[in-house]
Enzyme design. Structure first.
Site, PDB file in Angstrom:
ATOM      1  N   ASP A  24       0.850  -1.199   0.000  1.00  0.00           N
ATOM      2  CA  ASP A  24       0.000   0.000   0.000  1.00  0.00           C
ATOM      3  C   ASP A  24       0.880   1.240   0.000  1.00  0.00           C
ATOM      4  O   ASP A  24       1.818   1.338   0.781  1.00  0.00           O
ATOM      5  CB  ASP A  24      -0.878  -0.036   1.257  1.00  0.00           C
ATOM      6  N   ASN A  26      -0.688   4.585  -0.358  1.00  0.00           N
ATOM      7  CA  ASN A  26      -1.399   5.823  -0.012  1.00  0.00           C
ATOM      8  C   ASN A  26      -2.026   5.765   1.379  1.00  0.00           C
ATOM      9  O   ASN A  26      -2.850   6.594   1.730  1.00  0.00           O
ATOM     10  CB  ASN A  26      -2.458   6.159  -1.073  1.00  0.00           C
ATOM     11  N   ASP A  28      -4.156   3.737   2.850  1.00  0.00           N
ATOM     12  CA  ASP A  28      -5.526   3.288   3.141  1.00  0.00           C
ATOM     13  C   ASP A  28      -5.567   1.817   3.575  1.00  0.00           C
ATOM     14  O   ASP A  28      -6.630   1.252   3.790  1.00  0.00           O
ATOM     15  CB  ASP A  28      -6.459   3.532   1.945  1.00  0.00           C
ATOM     16  N   ASP A  32      -1.880  -1.385  -3.750  1.00  0.00           N
ATOM     17  CA  ASP A  32      -2.308  -0.676  -4.964  1.00  0.00           C
ATOM     18  C   ASP A  32      -1.298  -0.890  -6.092  1.00  0.00           C
ATOM     19  O   ASP A  32      -0.226  -1.474  -5.881  1.00  0.00           O
ATOM     20  CB  ASP A  32      -2.520   0.816  -4.657  1.00  0.00           C
ATOM     21  N   ASP A 101      -5.701 -10.507 -15.072  1.00  0.00           N
ATOM     22  CA  ASP A 101      -6.691 -11.528 -14.749  1.00  0.00           C
ATOM     23  C   ASP A 101      -7.992 -11.179 -15.465  1.00  0.00           C
ATOM     24  O   ASP A 101      -8.525 -10.078 -15.289  1.00  0.00           O
ATOM     25  CB  ASP A 101      -6.891 -11.532 -13.229  1.00  0.00           C
ATOM     26  N   ASP A 203      -9.985 -16.591 -15.495  1.00  0.00           N
ATOM     27  CA  ASP A 203     -10.677 -17.090 -14.315  1.00  0.00           C
ATOM     28  C   ASP A 203     -11.747 -18.130 -14.681  1.00  0.00           C
ATOM     29  O   ASP A 203     -12.574 -17.876 -15.567  1.00  0.00           O
ATOM     30  CB  ASP A 203     -11.338 -15.886 -13.629  1.00  0.00           C
ATOM     31  N   GLU A 258      -7.599 -20.927 -15.823  1.00  0.00           N
ATOM     32  CA  GLU A 258      -7.886 -21.630 -14.581  1.00  0.00           C
ATOM     33  C   GLU A 258      -8.985 -22.650 -14.882  1.00  0.00           C
ATOM     34  O   GLU A 258     -10.145 -22.281 -15.035  1.00  0.00           O
ATOM     35  CB  GLU A 258      -8.348 -20.663 -13.485  1.00  0.00           C
ATOM     36  N   HIS A 320      -4.108 -17.468  -4.159  1.00  0.00           N
ATOM     37  CA  HIS A 320      -4.964 -16.667  -3.283  1.00  0.00           C
ATOM     38  C   HIS A 320      -6.242 -17.384  -2.868  1.00  0.00           C
ATOM     39  O   HIS A 320      -7.081 -16.791  -2.202  1.00  0.00           O
ATOM     40  CB  HIS A 320      -5.319 -15.364  -4.020  1.00  0.00           C
ATOM     41  N   ASP A 321      -6.418 -18.625  -3.298  1.00  0.00           N
ATOM     42  CA  ASP A 321      -7.644 -19.366  -2.978  1.00  0.00           C
ATOM     43  C   ASP A 321      -7.420 -20.507  -1.990  1.00  0.00           C
ATOM     44  O   ASP A 321      -8.392 -21.161  -1.594  1.00  0.00           O
ATOM     45  CB  ASP A 321      -8.241 -19.976  -4.259  1.00  0.00           C
TER      46      ASP A 321
END
Ligand code: GLC
Ligand code: CA
Length: 513
Positions: A24, A26, A28, A32, A101, A203, A258, A320-321
Site C-alpha cells: 500500500d 497511499n 488506506d 495498490d 486476470d 478465471d 484456470e 490466493h484461494d
C-alpha cells in the site's frame, strides 16, 4: 539445439500478485498498483520473468475483485489507468512481462450489463445472463454455488425469474450462448492487448460453455460446487476463438486458463489440439500431501494426460484461494524442499507472492473475517520492512499481518544469505542458466522409498533433482560425478554429492566435470 523458437512462457517463472496484499502506498491499508511498481526492482533481483496481477478492475469487491463492474477501468482503490500504464511500462523496461486476470464467466451484479438485464424481461441485455422460469421455492436445477451450501440460483422478485450464479449471488453468470456476450468479452481482451499486456490468466474459464439444457447433476455430486463439475464442448470452440484473437496480436501473448476441476484429464482437454489454452492450471498436485507416492502419482498423471497432446504443464503450490503450502506442509524445511520440487519439474511454475518469504497464513480473528470463501489467511499483507507498518504506511492493513512478520519481512530476509528468499533467488538463477531445468526432458531415476528423484536433460546439460519427503536420512547413489548445485537447507552447495539426502531436504545436482 537452441530454443530460440520456444515461446517465452515455456521457460518463464510467473509470480502471482494479489494486489490488495502486495504493498500500500497511499495509507488506506489496501495494496495498490503503485505499490507493485515500486517493488519491480525487487522482483528483478529475485529473478522471476513475469507477473500475473489478480483483478484490479472496477468492482464492488464482494469477491475482492473477481466481481467486475467494468472490465476496462481500474478500481480507484488500486489507482488509475495511468497508474497501470506506468506499471506496465516500468515492468517492460526491466524485461518483466505482465499478465492480467480476465474474469469471463460472470460479472458483478453492479455491472451495467446486469443492471440493464435485470431491469425487465424485455431488456435488450436480458439474454446476456442465464434466466429461468419457475417458482421462488424451487430452483431450476440442483447446481450448488461456491462458497456456501446454497443453490447456484437467485430468484429475482421483480422480474419473477431465477438467474444463475456459480459463485456469489452478486456474481451472475454471463450467457456465452448469446453471441453479443462473446463479442463484448472479446472487446475487453482487445482493450488490454492494445495497452500492451503480455497475456491473461483466465478465471474459471472452463465454465464459459455450459450444457444449454442445464441438467441437474447426479445426487451424489450435488454437494460439490457446480463450478468444479462443469465441462461442455461449447467451451472448446469459444476457447479456440479466443486463442485466435490472442494469437493474432504480435509478441507471443499467452492465455493461462484456470480450469478449476480436480481431474487432470479434463484440464488437458482445455489445451485442445494446441489451439485452445496455451497453459492451464492443474490443481491436483497443489492438493497433494507431503508424500512421495502422492506427488509421484500426480506428476505421472500430469505427464500422462498432457504429453500426448504436446501440452506444456504448469505447476503451482500456493495461490490466493488456498492455504499456503508453508502452512499445509507444516514446516519451513518442507516449504524449502517444495520450492526445489516446484522449480525442478518440467513446465511453467507459478509462484504466489510471499511463498519466497516462507510466509504462513495469517490467523484471522473472527471479527476480522472478510472473505465469504474463508480464504483470508493466504491473503495476508506482505511485510516489506521489519519496522512497524512493515513498509505499508501508518494504517492497519485490510487483513492482519502473517506470523513472524518482522523476521519474515523482505528486508530482513534479503539481509540473510541463508534465508528461504535467497534459496528462491538461487533456484531462479540456476533455472535461468540451465536449459535442462527450463526445457529439458523428464525421466524418473530409481530412488529409495520416501524419495523422488528425476533427471532433466537438454542437449549437453543435465540436472538431477532429488526430494526426500521422509523424516529420516535417505541414501541414494542416483548417478556418479554429481555436484550439489542447490540444497534446500543451503548445506554443502558446491561440494560433490555424497549419496545422502537429509530429512525433508531437496537437492539439485549437476554433472560436475
Ligand atoms: C476463481 C478465483 C477465485 C474467485 C472465483 C470466482 O476461482 O481464483 O478467487 O473467487 O474464481 O471468480
Ligand atoms: Ca492503497
Amino acid at each position: 539445439m537452441t530454443h530460440a523458437d520456444t515461446p517465452w512462457w515455456k521457460s518463464a517463472v510467473v509470480y502471482q500478485i494479489y494486489p490488495r496484499s502486495f504493498c500500500d502506498t497511499n495509507g488506506d491499508g489496501v495494496g495498490d498498483l503503485e505499490g507493485i511498481r515500486r517493488h519491480l526492482d525487487h522482483l528483478v533481483w529475485l529473478g522471476v520473468d513475469a507477473i500475473w496481477i489478480s483483478p484490479f478492475f472496477r468492482s464492488p469487491m464482494k469477491d475482492y475483485g473477481y466481481d467486475v463492474s467494468d472490465y476496462c477501468d481500474v478500481d480507484p482503490l488500486f489507482g488509475t489507468l495511468a497508474d497501470f500504464d506506468r506499471l506496465l511500462g516500468d515492468a517492460h523496461a526491466r524485461g518483466l512481462r505482465v499478465l492480467i486476470d480476465w474474469v469471463p464467466n460472470h460479472t458483478s451484479d453492479e455491472h451495467p450489463w446486469f443492471v440493464e438485464a435485470r431491469s425487465s424481461r424485455s431488456s435488450s441485455k436480458r439474454s446476456w445472463y442465464v434466466w429461468r422460469d419457475g417458482t421462488p421455492d424451487r430452483p431450476p436445477n440442483n447446481w450448488r454455488a461456491a462458497f456456501s451450501a446454497d443453490p447456484a440460483w437467485t430468484w429475482d422478485a421483480k422480474t419473477q425469474q431465477w438467474y444463475l450464479h456459480l459463485f456469489l449471488p452478486e456474481q451472475p453468470d454471463l450467457d456465452w450462448d448469446e453471441p453479443a456476450v462473446e463479442a463484448a468479452m472479446h472487446e475487453t481482451l482487445r482493450f488490454w492487448l492494445a495497452r500492451g499486456v503480455d497475456g491473461f490468466r483466465m478465471d474459471v474459464v472452463h465454465c464459459i460453455g455450459k450444457d444449454p439444457a442445464l441438467p441437474s447433476v447426479a445426487a451424489e455430486r450435488a454437494r460439490i460446487p457446480y463450478c468444479a463439475l462443469n465441462e461442455h464442448e461449447s467451451t472448446h470452440e469459444r476457447l479456440r476463438r479466443i486463442r485466435e484473437l490472442v494469437d493474432s496480436w504480435p509478441g507471443e501473448r499467452v492465455m493461462v486458463g484456470e480450469v478449476a476441476v480436480p481431474w487432470t484429464d479434463v484440464v488437458a482437454r482445455h489445451y485442445g489440439e494446441n489451439d485452445e489454452l496455451h497453459l492451464a492450471f492443474n490443481f491436483p498436485p497443489l492438493f497433494a500431501p507431503w508424500e512421495a507416492a502422492a506427488w509421484r502419482e500426480r506428476i505421472d498423471q500430469t505427464r500422462g494426460a498432457l504429453d500426448p497432446r504436446e501440452a506444456w504443464p504448469t505447476w503451482v503450490l500456493s495461490n490466493h484461494d488456498n492455504r499456503r503450502h508453508r502452512t499445509r506442509y507444516g514446516s519451513e524445511a518442507r516449504a524449502r524442499a517444495a520450492a526445489v520440487l516446484l522449480l525442478g519439474l518440467r513446465g511453467t511454475p507459478f509462484l504466489y507472492a510471499g511463498e519466497e518469504l516462507g510466509l504462513e497464513d495469517a490467523v484471522i480473528p473472527p471479527a476480522r473475517v472478510l472473505d465469504p470463501g474463508g480464504r483470508d489467511g493466504c491473503r495476508a499483507p506482505l511485510p516489506w520492512e521489519p519496522t512497524p507498518g512493515h513498509g505499508w504506511g501508518a494504517r492497519e492493513p485490510w487483513l492482519p499481518w502473517p506470523p513472524d512478520a518482522v523476521q519474515r519481512s523482505v528486508a530482513a530476509l534479503r539481509a540473510d544469505p541463508a534465508s528461504i528468499l535467497h534459496l528462491y533467488r538461487r533456484l531462479l538463477a540456476l533455472r535461468r542458466s540451465s536449459p535442462a531445468l527450463r526445457l529439458g526432458e523428464f525421466r524418473w531415476l530409481d530412488a529409495p522409498a520416501g524419495v523422488l528423484a528425476w533427471e532433466r536433460r537438454c542437449a549437453g546439460d543435465r540436472c538431477v533433482v532429488a526430494v526426500n519427503f521422509s523424516d529420516t536420512d535417505a541414501h541414494a547413489v542416483l548417478t556418479t560425478g554429481l555436484r550439489v548445485e542447490i540444497a534446500s537447507d543451503g548445506l554443502g552447495e558446491g561440494a560433490p554429492y555424497a549419496g545422502r539426502i537429509g530429512p525433508d531436504q531437496a537437492l539439485v545436482l549437476r554433472t560436475g566435470l
